[in-house]
Design a protein around this motif. Structure first.
Motif, PDB file in Angstrom:
ATOM      1  N   UNK A  88      25.410  36.436  48.648  1.00 53.36           N
ATOM      2  CA  UNK A  88      26.679  36.628  48.548  1.00 53.36           C
ATOM      3  C   UNK A  88      27.239  36.163  47.353  1.00 53.36           C
ATOM      4  N   UNK A  89      28.397  36.993  46.628  1.00 53.86           N
ATOM      5  CA  UNK A  89      29.070  36.085  45.802  1.00 53.86           C
ATOM      6  C   UNK A  89      30.323  35.836  46.276  1.00 53.86           C
ATOM      7  N   UNK A  90      31.019  34.790  45.636  1.00 54.90           N
ATOM      8  CA  UNK A  90      32.148  33.998  45.943  1.00 54.90           C
ATOM      9  C   UNK A  90      33.216  35.120  46.022  1.00 54.90           C
ATOM     10  N   UNK A  91      33.367  35.855  44.966  1.00 55.46           N
ATOM     11  CA  UNK A  91      34.551  36.814  44.917  1.00 55.46           C
ATOM     12  C   UNK A  91      34.418  37.929  46.019  1.00 55.46           C
ATOM     13  N   UNK A  92      33.164  37.759  46.728  1.00 53.12           N
ATOM     14  CA  UNK A  92      33.186  38.902  47.835  1.00 53.12           C
ATOM     15  C   UNK A  92      33.723  38.549  49.064  1.00 53.12           C
ATOM     16  N   UNK A  93      34.150  37.394  48.848  1.00 54.97           N
ATOM     17  CA  UNK A  93      34.521  36.730  50.589  1.00 54.97           C
ATOM     18  C   UNK A  93      36.062  36.415  50.335  1.00 54.97           C
ATOM     19  N   UNK A  94      36.520  37.016  51.430  1.00 55.20           N
ATOM     20  CA  UNK A  94      37.922  37.008  51.718  1.00 55.20           C
ATOM     21  C   UNK A  94      38.661  35.668  52.219  1.00 55.20           C
ATOM     22  N   UNK A  95      39.939  35.567  52.685  1.00 50.93           N
ATOM     23  CA  UNK A  95      40.398  34.341  52.896  1.00 50.93           C
ATOM     24  C   UNK A  95      40.079  33.862  54.202  1.00 50.93           C
ATOM     25  N   UNK A  96      39.497  34.854  55.177  1.00 50.87           N
ATOM     26  CA  UNK A  96      38.857  34.647  56.409  1.00 50.87           C
ATOM     27  C   UNK A  96      37.510  33.976  56.137  1.00 50.87           C
ATOM     28  N   UNK A  97      36.989  33.906  54.940  1.00 46.08           N
ATOM     29  CA  UNK A  97      35.694  33.344  54.555  1.00 46.08           C
ATOM     30  C   UNK A  97      34.553  34.242  54.759  1.00 46.08           C
ATOM     31  N   UNK A 117      34.043  40.786  52.417  1.00 45.36           N
ATOM     32  CA  UNK A 117      35.238  41.961  52.579  1.00 45.36           C
ATOM     33  C   UNK A 117      34.485  43.235  53.019  1.00 45.36           C
ATOM     34  N   UNK A 118      34.978  43.908  53.857  1.00 46.14           N
ATOM     35  CA  UNK A 118      34.171  45.155  54.391  1.00 46.14           C
ATOM     36  C   UNK A 118      33.999  46.112  53.444  1.00 46.14           C
ATOM     37  N   UNK A 137      29.680  33.565  52.442  1.00 47.13           N
ATOM     38  CA  UNK A 137      29.361  32.636  51.010  1.00 47.13           C
ATOM     39  C   UNK A 137      28.226  31.619  51.402  1.00 47.13           C
TER      40      UNK A 137
END
Lengths: 125, 125, 125, 125
Positions: D8-17, D20-21, D63
């Motif tokens: 998983x790339x860091x930029x793929x994760x949203x602020x809920x951790x 993202x869908x 992440x």
């Protein structure tokens, strides 16, 4: 009036010259936020999770197009609800999306409050 | 051996058939994580922030290419440090990136611990 | 009036709650298109390539913020030119970007036509 | 062995951790390319289009996780076919995706050649 609208961004278009498929879910996400915002449900929106999403593509969107998204809540269950999205370019529906959300606390589904139920299904102003 | 490497993803390529410019910063971000991981600095990595980044593009990367990124720390100051990234396709450098990071606590810059300084500038295993 | 503006999208924000760094280049790309569009330079815009881009971050942008981008051409050379971007949230500049573009045909740099030079440096309407 | 896999790339994760869908569709796209590549169907892959895609999320990816995607073709019709994707983190399926593709020429659906049909449904090496 569409619930949400934005010009297609250049970076959203792939080498076939059409919007890459995953961005339609992003458009729906922004639309859902707008849908909740116009109903005073932003706090509620932060507590819901995606359960399922079905996309049907009918035509491509391209750079230079403006995508407009109409959303409406088509079902409210005990703790989950369904939203239908029509993604249009001008008057043509290019993609439809049906998404099920669930209200959850600490990983467990929770009944949707009565006042929220009314707002979810109310027609837009 | 490159610090980080990945095939170009289809969704990263624009309608000119080349990797869209913003994705090079994403490649560097993943590379920086790998760089810190191989030095035991992941906890440190979570406390640093980007101050500045300069990118120079020399050639395009395309779908089907594998991007390989070499990173090395070229300066360590009191609370900030600089990392140089060479982004390659095979042996050709397609983009170079120079990034300055700062270590910060509660929004204020903080001295980089001595043991971290040594790890940052140490050659890769 | 800003050259380009958009609400921060939820998917642009990382788990630190701030806009991920690469998206600033995407904002500039959209802004450059708007800049060229308002000067009748869209055909020209399709023939230019990025040479270099320098970003300086001063403060984070967050979900709920609206980013506004001011662009102005600060140098026009024989075949390349520089554009400065101020990315703001309300009145605060959160990031500045300086980008060099080159006009190229078949991979070779080409002189920028005289009428385009005038439009590039003209103040916005 | 998974058809495709990536951290998983860091930029793929949203602020809920959580991832993202929309990125799950991107994972499937890369997986479909790998699926076609290992069957000698890359030229075929460039001529197919998405018709529909249904995603069911069961658990979040985060992440630090590595997503692994298993793909198998579960139906081949005259000009369309269905692929089922299991997206896993270790042994846990976090998302399933069912996608219908159509082979099209100049916007019209076209019969899938017999040799391609055999490759599509053949088990991986």
């Amino acid at each position: 009036m569409a619930t949400w609208s934005a010009p297609v961004r250049y970076a959203e278009v792939d080498q076939q010259g059409i919007v890459f498929n995953s961005h339609y879910l992003l458009y729906c996400d922004e639309t859902m936020t707008a849908y909740c915002a116009e109903r005073g449900l932003l706090a509620f929106a932060e507590r819901i999770h995606l359960v399922a999403s079905s996309l049907h593509w009918r035509a491509p969107a391209r750079w230079g197009d403006v995508v407009e998204v109409d959303a409406r809540c088509v079902r409210v269950g005990t703790s989950s609800f369904d939203v239908h999205f029509d993604i249009r370019v001008a008057t043509e529906v290019v993609c439809t999306v049906d998404t099920t959300y669930v209200l959850a606390e600490d990983g467990r589904s929770t009944p949707i409050p009565e006042d929220v139920r009314g707002e979810l299904t109310r027609a837009a102003n």
